[in-house]
Design an enzyme around this catalytic site. Sequence first.
Site, PDB file in Angstrom:
ATOM      1  N   ASP A 202      -0.822  -1.223  -4.217  1.00 56.53           N
ATOM      2  CA  ASP A 202      -2.199  -1.394  -3.742  1.00 56.53           C
ATOM      3  C   ASP A 202      -2.765  -0.049  -3.312  1.00 56.53           C
ATOM      4  O   ASP A 202      -2.074   0.754  -2.690  1.00 56.53           O
ATOM      5  CB  ASP A 202      -2.163  -2.365  -2.541  1.00 56.53           C
ATOM      6  CG  ASP A 202      -3.535  -2.851  -2.137  1.00 56.53           C
ATOM      7  OD1 ASP A 202      -3.696  -3.244  -0.954  1.00 56.53           O
ATOM      8  OD2 ASP A 202      -4.464  -2.825  -2.966  1.00 56.53           O
TER       9      ASP A 202
ATOM     10  N   SER B 138       0.874  -1.184   0.000  1.00 59.22           N
ATOM     11  CA  SER B 138       0.000   0.000   0.000  1.00 59.22           C
ATOM     12  C   SER B 138       0.909   1.231   0.000  1.00 59.22           C
ATOM     13  O   SER B 138       2.135   1.118   0.098  1.00 59.22           O
ATOM     14  CB  SER B 138      -0.852   0.003   1.276  1.00 59.22           C
ATOM     15  OG  SER B 138       0.013   0.132   2.398  1.00 59.22           O
TER      16      SER B 138
HETATM   17  O1  LIG Z   1      -8.135  -5.508   0.253  1.00 54.68           O
HETATM   18  C1  LIG Z   1      -7.063  -5.693   0.806  1.00 54.68           C
HETATM   19  C2  LIG Z   1      -6.882  -6.669   1.964  1.00 54.68           C
HETATM   20  O2  LIG Z   1      -8.116  -6.990   2.545  1.00 54.68           O
HETATM   21  P1  LIG Z   1      -8.172  -7.774   3.955  1.00 54.68           P
HETATM   22  O3  LIG Z   1      -8.131  -6.733   5.030  1.00 54.68           O
HETATM   23  O4  LIG Z   1      -9.467  -8.528   3.934  1.00 54.68           O
HETATM   24  O5  LIG Z   1      -6.972  -8.684   4.029  1.00 54.68           O
HETATM   25  N1  LIG Z   1      -5.969  -5.045   0.403  1.00 54.68           N
HETATM   26  O6  LIG Z   1      -6.046  -4.117  -0.593  1.00 54.68           O
HETATM   27 NA    NA Z   2      -4.959  -3.592  -5.399  1.00 60.16          NA
HETATM   28 ZN   LIG Z   3      -8.051  -3.346  -0.613  1.00 61.74          ZN
END
Ligand SMILES: O=C(COP(=O)(O)O)NO
Ligand code: NA
Ligand SMILES: [Zn+2]
Length: 311
Positions: free
Chosen positions: A88, A49
């Site tokens: 992400d 992320s």
């Molecule tokens: O969508 C997610 C992870 O989701 P969780 O919290 O369910 O692992 N990352 O982008």
């Molecule tokens: Na993603």
């Molecule tokens: Zn997500």
Amino acid sequence: YVKSTKEILEKASKERYAVGAFNFNNMEFLQAILEAAEEEKAPVIVATSEGAIKYIGKGDIEAGAKLAVEMVRTYAEKLSVPVALHLDHGRDFKIIMAAIKAGYSSVMIDASHLPFEENLRETKRIVEIAHAVGISVEAELGKLKGIEDNVVEKESVLVDPEEAKVFVKETEVDFLAPAIGTSHGAFKFKGEAQLDFERLKKVKEYTQIPLVLHGASMVPQDVVKLANEYGAELSGAKGVPEDMLKKAIELGINKINTDTDLRITFVAYLRKILSEDKSQIDPRKIFGPVFEQVKEIVKERIRIFGSSGKA
Ligand SMILES: O=C(COP(=O)(O)O)NO
Ligand code: NA
Ligand SMILES: [Zn+2]
Ligand SMILES: [Ca+2]
């Protein structure tokens, strides 16, 4: 070996299975994910992320993106399975550009909190830039509940399949994350777990591109129980049941974002080991067994997603 997200997901979409996109924030999580994929002979996507890039770079975005790319490349080049690195929930233009410059294979532009036309415009802009340098793009339609790093989406607004058709055609985005009822974190459902499979079916039919399920962690109750036995306070944690994941894959989900399951496993076994091995001060003797467990949960997910043996 390193392979593009697009090639990995287009094969998955054609053959109707899903590939895990596992989030990492440090070396040990990355190692556990890649070892799991290698042992399962499965393609895998590893993701950071924006917060993870800042954490890895101690606030220096270029450094964080560069280190993530170099860690992945250094490990992946020794593996027999295909590995792709993905940004992400990209939202900050500078961070998306830093990821592209550093060598990420794909980036998500998450503008799903904006009105449709603005989401479309922002996504189109990133797609034009990314495609010009051979990078693929994921976008999101609809809203997930839960904290997306820096956005608290109050209401979960489900995807509109008609909008998805227009959105994909206009933006030429490579992958789409349709909101169908999941949310990030360990507390996904108040009552029974529920996903909108009708919408998902239509989105796949109308777009015919690889689809992404966010907030897909299963939140295994045995691991939650173990964590709570050793002092965690995770009561009421609830995730996506296995049968629903499998149905989502049948209906066209090809990338499954998983972060919380790795976090819960990490916390449960870290608490257990610290309380049992009271004289242990060597981090390798603590993290070693903890990340063995993280590797195991990733292998379980890869098997459920149907990507075992698909390398
Ligand atoms: O969508 C997610 C992870 O989701 P969780 O919290 O369910 O692992 N990352 O982008
Ligand atoms: Na993603
Ligand atoms: Zn997500
Ligand atoms: Ca979003």
